[in-house]
Each structure stands twice: as structure tokens, then as C-alpha cells.
Design a protein around this motif. Structure first.
Motif, PDB file in Angstrom:
ATOM      1  N   GLU A   1       0.816  -1.220   0.000  1.00 48.88           N
ATOM      2  CA  GLU A   1       0.000   0.000   0.000  1.00 48.88           C
ATOM      3  C   GLU A   1       0.848   1.269   0.000  1.00 48.88           C
ATOM      4  N   ILE A   2       1.927   1.300   0.803  1.00 53.75           N
ATOM      5  CA  ILE A   2       2.662   2.573   0.978  1.00 53.75           C
ATOM      6  C   ILE A   2       3.896   2.694   0.086  1.00 53.75           C
ATOM      7  N   GLU A   3       4.371   1.575  -0.481  1.00 54.63           N
ATOM      8  CA  GLU A   3       5.527   1.555  -1.389  1.00 54.63           C
ATOM      9  C   GLU A   3       6.732   2.308  -0.816  1.00 54.63           C
ATOM     10  N   PRO A   4       7.306   1.810   0.277  1.00 56.94           N
ATOM     11  CA  PRO A   4       8.468   2.481   0.871  1.00 56.94           C
ATOM     12  C   PRO A   4       9.727   2.262   0.032  1.00 56.94           C
ATOM     13  N   ARG A   5      10.741   3.109   0.267  1.00 60.27           N
ATOM     14  CA  ARG A   5      12.025   2.880  -0.407  1.00 60.27           C
ATOM     15  C   ARG A   5      12.662   1.596   0.130  1.00 60.27           C
ATOM     16  N   ASP A   6      12.462   1.372   1.429  1.00 58.79           N
ATOM     17  CA  ASP A   6      13.014   0.184   2.075  1.00 58.79           C
ATOM     18  C   ASP A   6      12.299   0.008   3.418  1.00 58.79           C
ATOM     19  N   TYR A   7      12.356  -1.190   3.954  1.00 59.07           N
ATOM     20  CA  TYR A   7      11.854  -1.417   5.314  1.00 59.07           C
ATOM     21  C   TYR A   7      12.555  -2.627   5.895  1.00 59.07           C
ATOM     22  N   ARG A   8      12.525  -2.722   7.231  1.00 57.77           N
ATOM     23  CA  ARG A   8      13.125  -3.894   7.852  1.00 57.77           C
ATOM     24  C   ARG A   8      12.437  -4.221   9.174  1.00 57.77           C
ATOM     25  N   TYR A   9      12.518  -5.494   9.526  1.00 57.05           N
ATOM     26  CA  TYR A   9      11.960  -5.981  10.791  1.00 57.05           C
ATOM     27  C   TYR A   9      13.033  -5.886  11.870  1.00 57.05           C
ATOM     28  N   LEU A  10      12.627  -5.452  13.055  1.00 56.63           N
ATOM     29  CA  LEU A  10      13.510  -5.501  14.224  1.00 56.63           C
ATOM     30  C   LEU A  10      12.782  -6.315  15.291  1.00 56.63           C
ATOM     31  N   TYR A  11      12.967  -7.619  15.234  1.00 61.01           N
ATOM     32  CA  TYR A  11      12.317  -8.484  16.219  1.00 61.01           C
ATOM     33  C   TYR A  11      13.050  -8.381  17.553  1.00 61.01           C
ATOM     34  N   SER A  12      12.296  -8.391  18.637  1.00 58.84           N
ATOM     35  CA  SER A  12      12.931  -8.412  19.956  1.00 58.84           C
ATOM     36  C   SER A  12      13.351  -9.852  20.250  1.00 58.84           C
ATOM     37  N   THR A  13      14.602 -10.028  20.660  1.00 60.46           N
ATOM     38  CA  THR A  13      15.111 -11.363  20.977  1.00 60.46           C
ATOM     39  C   THR A  13      15.193 -11.581  22.485  1.00 60.46           C
ATOM     40  N   ARG A  14      15.219 -10.472  23.243  1.00 54.26           N
ATOM     41  CA  ARG A  14      15.187 -10.574  24.699  1.00 54.26           C
ATOM     42  C   ARG A  14      14.541  -9.331  25.292  1.00 54.26           C
ATOM     43  N   GLU A  15      13.773  -9.537  26.348  1.00 57.02           N
ATOM     44  CA  GLU A  15      13.175  -8.415  27.078  1.00 57.02           C
ATOM     45  C   GLU A  15      13.966  -8.221  28.366  1.00 57.02           C
ATOM     46  N   PHE A  16      14.545  -7.028  28.520  1.00 56.09           N
ATOM     47  CA  PHE A  16      15.304  -6.721  29.733  1.00 56.09           C
ATOM     48  C   PHE A  16      14.463  -5.932  30.743  1.00 56.09           C
ATOM     49  N   LYS A  17      13.490  -5.188  30.241  1.00 58.10           N
ATOM     50  CA  LYS A  17      12.636  -4.416  31.151  1.00 58.10           C
ATOM     51  C   LYS A  17      11.347  -4.039  30.432  1.00 58.10           C
ATOM     52  N   LYS A  18      10.240  -4.157  31.152  1.00 60.50           N
ATOM     53  CA  LYS A  18       8.962  -3.652  30.647  1.00 60.50           C
ATOM     54  C   LYS A  18       8.104  -3.333  31.855  1.00 60.50           C
ATOM     55  N   GLN A  19       7.993  -2.052  32.162  1.00 59.78           N
ATOM     56  CA  GLN A  19       7.173  -1.621  33.290  1.00 59.78           C
ATOM     57  C   GLN A  19       6.768  -0.163  33.111  1.00 59.78           C
ATOM     58  N   ARG A  20       5.695   0.197  33.784  1.00 62.74           N
ATOM     59  CA  ARG A  20       5.215   1.576  33.693  1.00 62.74           C
ATOM     60  C   ARG A  20       6.154   2.533  34.445  1.00 62.74           C
ATOM     61  N   ILE A  21       6.267   3.741  33.932  1.00 64.71           N
ATOM     62  CA  ILE A  21       6.983   4.795  34.651  1.00 64.71           C
ATOM     63  C   ILE A  21       6.126   5.230  35.833  1.00 64.71           C
ATOM     64  N   LYS A  22       6.748   5.445  36.969  1.00 61.82           N
ATOM     65  CA  LYS A  22       6.054   6.013  38.128  1.00 61.82           C
ATOM     66  C   LYS A  22       6.254   7.526  38.083  1.00 61.82           C
ATOM     67  N   TYR A  23       5.232   8.228  37.616  1.00 60.04           N
ATOM     68  CA  TYR A  23       5.333   9.682  37.479  1.00 60.04           C
ATOM     69  C   TYR A  23       5.361  10.364  38.843  1.00 60.04           C
ATOM     70  N   PHE A  24       6.117  11.480  38.903  1.00 62.30           N
ATOM     71  CA  PHE A  24       6.251  12.302  40.104  1.00 62.30           C
ATOM     72  C   PHE A  24       6.790  11.490  41.290  1.00 62.30           C
ATOM     73  N   SER A  25       7.722  10.609  40.951  1.00 60.63           N
ATOM     74  CA  SER A  25       8.384   9.782  41.963  1.00 60.63           C
ATOM     75  C   SER A  25       9.727  10.415  42.327  1.00 60.63           C
ATOM     76  N   ASP A  26      10.141  10.259  43.578  1.00 63.93           N
ATOM     77  CA  ASP A  26      11.433  10.792  44.031  1.00 63.93           C
ATOM     78  C   ASP A  26      12.603  10.016  43.436  1.00 63.93           C
ATOM     79  N   ALA A  27      12.315   8.871  42.809  1.00 62.41           N
ATOM     80  CA  ALA A  27      13.375   8.014  42.263  1.00 62.41           C
ATOM     81  C   ALA A  27      14.183   8.717  41.168  1.00 62.41           C
ATOM     82  N   PHE A  28      13.565   9.639  40.436  1.00 64.84           N
ATOM     83  CA  PHE A  28      14.266  10.345  39.359  1.00 64.84           C
ATOM     84  C   PHE A  28      15.401  11.205  39.914  1.00 64.84           C
ATOM     85  N   ALA A  29      15.065  12.032  40.906  1.00 61.05           N
ATOM     86  CA  ALA A  29      16.071  12.914  41.512  1.00 61.05           C
ATOM     87  C   ALA A  29      17.143  12.087  42.217  1.00 61.05           C
ATOM     88  N   ALA A  30      16.726  10.980  42.848  1.00 59.59           N
ATOM     89  CA  ALA A  30      17.671  10.106  43.553  1.00 59.59           C
ATOM     90  C   ALA A  30      18.679   9.509  42.574  1.00 59.59           C
TER      91      ALA A  30
END
Length: 330
Positions: free
Chosen positions: A294-323
Motif C-alpha cells: 500500500e505505501i511503497e516504501p524505499r526500504d523497510y526492515r523488521y527488528l524483532y525483539s530477541t530478549r526483554e530486559f525491562k517492561k514496566q510503567r513509569i512512576k510519574y512524580f516519583s522521588d526516584a528520578f532525583a535520587a
């Protein structure tokens, strides 16, 4: 009912005194059965979390996708994961082998670029690229248990109602970003802690959505546990002049959960990024091939994930950032 329930709660989980009763009414069931189904899905690890999904940019945070080229990937991933603003971190099949998303808080002394530079130094990255969002076409992680394939959908664009956040809103964000308990009244502790009634809770939560601070309050699934065993980051080299038009076309596919326009570099020609989900690798590639036609790109490629090192929500307005900055800046 199970498939309908899973589809429903991914779209919106009601913020109400008895949310499972509200869901039961919509499903033509009873409160106890719906709560038991939720508990079952949670016990099976199909449900990852039910909470507010907040907009990083609207809350004043600066964020970006980042790719590192590194030799010792485990050590690099461990260093990167110490930052509280890193929500996703994956190994992908490319010379740039470590891909993560990072956000820094509004009061950060380092800022985004300096934080990435520091992480690159600490992890001995050989090379890196910073890929912030130039334009977002879609962000909608809603997996249809019946399968998505090549189906298309209309991407809704909501108008925001501008207003300044109050101290109550900041408190509400901190509480609504936490996973709910599987009980009849999961928001009881929120109203008790804030000393408000349910009408106020519902009104202010709705206001956060109207202002674009909270995208929605909903359930997120664990993809593989839900039967979606394949997902790929697919990057596209497209004509910059047609990028906006092409981005809209890619975003229309139901199997595409994320679609962004990002900057290019001499060593990175791909400006359009998409996340494509399917029940198998073959299903993902079928969708991608359809998009490519449909879109006829010049090129494209797949980047499959082979390992997950982290997946979690950000805790907004947490003191952890400044720490983190105090601990890591000399």
C-alpha cells in the motif's frame, strides 16, 4: 464472554464505585462472575496491569526511543535499567542491538540528551542514536483475541481541553498509575486516601482524560500469554514529503499498536516506526507485506525483539528520578 470482556477492559476500565458491576451490565452478566473472570485472567498472568495510562509529554516529561550498539549487552541493559524513566528495554536483531525508551522528569538537572550520554558512557556503548517522536500517528495497545490480521480501523483524534493541574490532580495521578486490586471496590483506597467522594473521583479522572494528561484507564495484557506470540518493530524508509500521509495509512491497520515519525541519521535512514502484533510470525509478516504494497516504501526492515530486559510503567512524580541523578552525577 471471555473474549468480549478482554476486548472491553483493554479499551476502557470504568472508574466507578463498583466497576465490575458496570462491566457486568454491559456484558449481560453479574458482578460476581465478572470479578471472578478478572481474577482468573490475573492468576493466569494474562492481565499485566489495570491502571491509568498517562501521556508523558503532557505531564512535562521529555522522552525518546534510544538505540545503543554495545558488546556486553547484559551489563549495558542492567545499567540502563537502573534509570526510573526507562520503561521498555529490548535486545533486537540489528547492529544497534539494545533499544529502550527513556523519560526524564521536568525538574531534571541533566535533561534527556545528557542522561543518554551518561548511560552510554557507563555502559561502554560503541555508538548510539536518539530517536524522539516528531509526530505520533497512533498509540493504542488493544489486542483482539479473535485476531486482527489485515483489518483496518479509524484512528480517533481527541481534542484536548487545556487546564492547569492542581495538587489534587498530582495526587490522583500518583494513585491511578498503580495497579488495581481484584476486589468489588478497587478505588475505595483512592477516595479514602484523598478524602473525596466517588463523584469527585470520576469527575476529576474524566477531566484528566479531557486534558490529555491521561489517555485512558484500562487493562494491559501480557501479549504472549494472551496468544499474541509475535510482535515486530518495523521501520520504514519513506519519502519525507509523504511521511504524514503514509503514517496515517500504516496507523489504520488494527495490528499496528504504535506508529511514529522519528528523525533520521546518516547511519539510520528509517523515519517511520511501527509496532505490529500477531498470533504468529507469519501473521505479522503478512500484515507488513500488505502495508508495504500500500505505501511503497524505499526500504523497510523488521527488528524483532530477541530478549526483554525491562517492561514496566513509569512512576510519574516519583522521588526516584532525583535520587538517580544524585547517585550517578559526580
Amino acid at each position: 464472554m471471555r473474549e468480549e470482556f478482554v476486548t472491553l477492559i483493554q479499551k476502557e476500565f470504568p472508574i466507578a464505585q463498583r466497576p465490575f458491576a458496570a462491566l457486568a451490565k454491559e456484558l449481560g452478566s453479574d458482578e460476581e462472575s465478572v470479578l471472578e473472570l478478572y481474577k482468573e485472567l490475573k492468576a493466569q498472568d494474562i492481565i499485566r496491569q489495570t491502571s491509568g495510562i498517562f501521556d508523558t509529554k503532557s505531564l512535562g516529561y521529555k522522552s525518546s526511543l534510544v538505540a545503543f550498539k554495545t558488546k556486553d549487552i547484559e551489563e549495558a541493559a542492567a545499567i540502563i535499567n537502573t534509570h526510573p524513566g526507562v520503561s521498555h528495554n529490548y535486545e533486537r536483531d540489528h547492529d544497534f542491538n539494545l533499544w529502550f525508551t527513556i523519560a526524564v522528569e521536568p525538574r531534571s538537572k541533566l535533561g534527556l540528551e545528557k542522561t543518554v550520554e551518561l548511560l552510554a558512557q557507563k555502559s561502554n556503548a560503541q555508538e548510539y542514536i536518539i530517536l524522539p517522536t516528531k509526530k505520533m500517528f497512533k498509540i493504542k495497545v488493544q489486542l483482539d483475541p479473535r485476531g486482527m490480521g489485515k483489518k483496518k480501523e479509524k484512528v480517533e483524534k481527541k481534542k484536548k481541553i487545556s487546564f492547569e493541574l492542581t495538587p489534587l490532580h498530582y495526587q490522583l495521578i500518583k494513585l491511578l498509575q498503580e495497579d488495581i486490586d481484584a476486589v468489588y471496590e478497587p478505588f475505595a483506597k483512592v477516595v479514602e486516601e484523598l478524602g473525596i467522594d466517588y463523584d469527585t473521583l470520576m469527575h476529576e479522572a474524566k477531566k484528566l482524560q479531557e486534558g490529555g494528561y491521561m489517555r485512558r484507564f484500562a487493562t494491559i495484557l501480557r501479549h504472549r500469554k494472551a496468544g499474541f506470540n509475535a510482535n515486530a518493530m518495523v521501520v520504514w524508509d519513506v519519502d519525507e514529503k509523504r511521511a504524514a500521509e503514509i503514517g496515517e495509512k500504516v496507523a489504520a491497520y488494527q495490528a499496528v499498536s504504535h506508529c511514529y515519525l522519528r528523525p533520521t541519521y546518516p547511519n539510520w535512514p528509517y523515519s517511520l516506526f511501527s509496532m505490529v502484533h500477531g498470533k504468529s510470525k507469519e501473521e505479522v509478516e503478512e500484515v507488513v507485506e500488505e502495508i508495504a504494497k500500500e505505501i511503497e516504501p524505499r526500504d523497510y526492515r523488521y527488528l524483532y525483539s530477541t530478549r526483554e530486559f525491562k517492561k514496566q510503567r513509569i512512576k510519574y512524580f516519583s522521588d526516584a528520578f532525583a535520587a538517580w541523578e544524585r547517585e550517578n552525577v559526580d
